[in-house]
Design a protein around this motif. Structure first.
Motif, PDB file in Angstrom:
ATOM      1  N   THR A 222       2.853  27.902  -1.227  1.00 53.03           N
ATOM      2  CA  THR A 222       2.329  28.532  -2.441  1.00 53.03           C
ATOM      3  C   THR A 222       3.409  28.924  -3.434  1.00 53.03           C
ATOM      4  O   THR A 222       3.113  29.160  -4.601  1.00 53.03           O
ATOM      5  CB  THR A 222       1.512  29.790  -2.093  1.00 53.03           C
ATOM      6  OG1 THR A 222       2.361  30.730  -1.422  1.00 53.03           O
ATOM      7  CG2 THR A 222       0.330  29.433  -1.212  1.00 53.03           C
ATOM      8  N   ARG A 223       4.655  28.997  -3.008  1.00 48.68           N
ATOM      9  CA  ARG A 223       5.711  29.404  -3.934  1.00 48.68           C
ATOM     10  C   ARG A 223       5.977  28.287  -4.941  1.00 48.68           C
ATOM     11  O   ARG A 223       5.728  27.113  -4.679  1.00 48.68           O
ATOM     12  CB  ARG A 223       6.977  29.793  -3.192  1.00 48.68           C
ATOM     13  CG  ARG A 223       7.761  28.637  -2.630  1.00 48.68           C
ATOM     14  CD  ARG A 223       8.999  29.089  -1.884  1.00 48.68           C
ATOM     15  NE  ARG A 223       8.689  29.927  -0.738  1.00 48.68           N
ATOM     16  CZ  ARG A 223       9.453  30.001   0.353  1.00 48.68           C
ATOM     17  NH1 ARG A 223      10.578  29.284   0.430  1.00 48.68           N
ATOM     18  NH2 ARG A 223       9.119  30.763   1.354  1.00 48.68           N
ATOM     19  N   ASP A 224       6.484  28.673  -6.099  1.00 47.77           N
ATOM     20  CA  ASP A 224       6.738  27.716  -7.180  1.00 47.77           C
ATOM     21  C   ASP A 224       8.147  27.970  -7.718  1.00 47.77           C
ATOM     22  O   ASP A 224       8.345  28.758  -8.641  1.00 47.77           O
ATOM     23  CB  ASP A 224       5.692  27.890  -8.280  1.00 47.77           C
ATOM     24  CG  ASP A 224       5.773  26.815  -9.361  1.00 47.77           C
ATOM     25  OD1 ASP A 224       6.830  26.158  -9.462  1.00 47.77           O
ATOM     26  OD2 ASP A 224       4.801  26.650 -10.108  1.00 47.77           O
ATOM     27  N   LEU A 225       9.129  27.301  -7.121  1.00 47.64           N
ATOM     28  CA  LEU A 225      10.525  27.538  -7.514  1.00 47.64           C
ATOM     29  C   LEU A 225      10.829  26.985  -8.897  1.00 47.64           C
ATOM     30  O   LEU A 225      11.737  27.468  -9.572  1.00 47.64           O
ATOM     31  CB  LEU A 225      11.461  26.925  -6.474  1.00 47.64           C
ATOM     32  CG  LEU A 225      11.443  27.610  -5.097  1.00 47.64           C
ATOM     33  CD1 LEU A 225      12.404  26.918  -4.136  1.00 47.64           C
ATOM     34  CD2 LEU A 225      11.791  29.092  -5.223  1.00 47.64           C
ATOM     35  N   LYS A 226      10.083  25.997  -9.329  1.00 50.80           N
ATOM     36  CA  LYS A 226      10.278  25.497 -10.694  1.00 50.80           C
ATOM     37  C   LYS A 226       9.904  26.569 -11.709  1.00 50.80           C
ATOM     38  O   LYS A 226      10.629  26.812 -12.679  1.00 50.80           O
ATOM     39  CB  LYS A 226       9.439  24.242 -10.919  1.00 50.80           C
ATOM     40  CG  LYS A 226       9.628  23.617 -12.295  1.00 50.80           C
ATOM     41  CD  LYS A 226       8.825  22.332 -12.435  1.00 50.80           C
ATOM     42  CE  LYS A 226       9.025  21.717 -13.819  1.00 50.80           C
ATOM     43  NZ  LYS A 226       8.248  20.464 -13.973  1.00 50.80           N
TER      44      LYS A 226
END
Length: 317
Positions: A222-226
């Motif tokens: 679920t994380r969004d590093l962008k």
């Protein structure tokens, strides 16, 4: 709580003065405000307060609010919170929204009056009913903390939403936190993301840094590093050292952004100039994988950024 801005030419001031000297309260207020805010030779804070006081003594609620502001800030000649409360109360009693908000703040902070969360709530509520975003935000905070009222996260969300809908960045951020934490509410990740983004778009590096942390946290799926990198870059460009460190690590790992040792080294160097000793460790790690030419380029970019960057806003969220 600064004095109002009223633009007036010399001729306008002359006409206002004539009417003010005849006892017209509206002209006394307009003259006082104009004298306080004139940019040129007409500016005269002392005389401004004299005319504002004359209008306030006649019950002109805008003048009463300005007198409260003048005492609260020291523009009346000396800072006097008790006098500020007295004038705010007069204007607030006539329904002046900004004076109601100001009086709530004085009670909230215990300035010029005994601290009372109950009284603060009452005046914030009156101001919020007139649509003042700051009052709505303050009510939301009180409900969230259970200060002056029983704690109620749904009520907090209701008032924060009102302020957020008016574009208040801090309210948008606090609302996102509620949807994120979902205390006493059904979790709503999509609403949290929406309000985090809205809050970050106002350009406050503290909020942008925190929003980047939100998108970088949680389970890997679920994380969004962008997205995190986007907001950390915004904050880093505005001088937030934590964002600079996080962005450097993303570039070093190639996570959410293309791997770029030059950019990573640059941001580590920039962060090191603000006392981040861990940044030097990052530089040392990178040097093992970089050419001398790349290191020189990174140092040059860091120097250019440091030279052109304006003093940063307070950095910690």
């Amino acid at each position: 709580m600064a004095l109002a801005t009223v633009a007036a030419s010399g001729a306008d001031l002359g006409r206002l003065r004539t009417k003010a000297e005849q006892g017209d309260a509206a002209s006394q207020f307009a003259l006082g405000a104009a004298l306080a805010d004139s940019k040129g030779a007409e500016r005269n804070t002392t005389e401004a307060v004299t005319w504002l006081r004359k209008a306030a003594d006649q019950g002109h609620m805008e003048a009463q609010h300005r007198m409260g502001a003048a005492y609260a800030t020291g523009e009346a000649g000396e800072k006097d919170d008790a006098m500020a409360v007295e004038w705010f109360r007069k204007a607030a009693g006539q329904g002046h929204g900004k004076a109601q908000l100001a009086l709530g703040i004085m009670y909230d902070q215990g300035r010029g009056v005994a601290k009372s969360e109950t009284q603060a709530y009452e005046w914030y509520f009156k101001a919020a009913q007139q649509g003042l975003a700051k009052a709505e935000f303050n009510l939301g905070q009180m409900y969230a903390a259970g200060a002056g009222v029983p704690q109620s996260i749904p009520e907090a969300a209701k008032w924060l939403r009102k302020a957020a809908d008016q574009g208040m960045a801090e309210a948008q951020f606090q609302l996102a936190l509620i949807y994120h934490a979902a205390e006493a509410m059904v979790p709503n990740p999509e609403e949290a993301r929406k309000w985090y983004r809205k809050a970050a778009e106002h350009g406050d590096p503290r909020i942008q840094f925190a929003v980047g942390n939100f998108f970088a946290a949680g389970p890997e799926k679920t994380r969004d590093l962008k997205e995190a990198g986007r907001w950390w870059r915004e904050a880093a460009e505005l001088g937030h050292v934590g964002a600079q460190m996080n962005l450097a690590n993303l570039y070093m790992r190639g996570a959410g952004v293309g791997k770029n040792y030059v950019e990573a080294y640059k941001w580590f160097v920039v962060a090191s100039t603000k006392g981040q000793t861990n940044a030097l460790n990052g530089c040392a790690l990178l040097e093992n994988a970089m050419t001398f030419k790349q290191i020189d380029e990174a140092k040059r970019k860091a120097a250019e950024f440091t030279a052109k960057s304006a003093p940063a806003k307070e950095e910690q969220p």
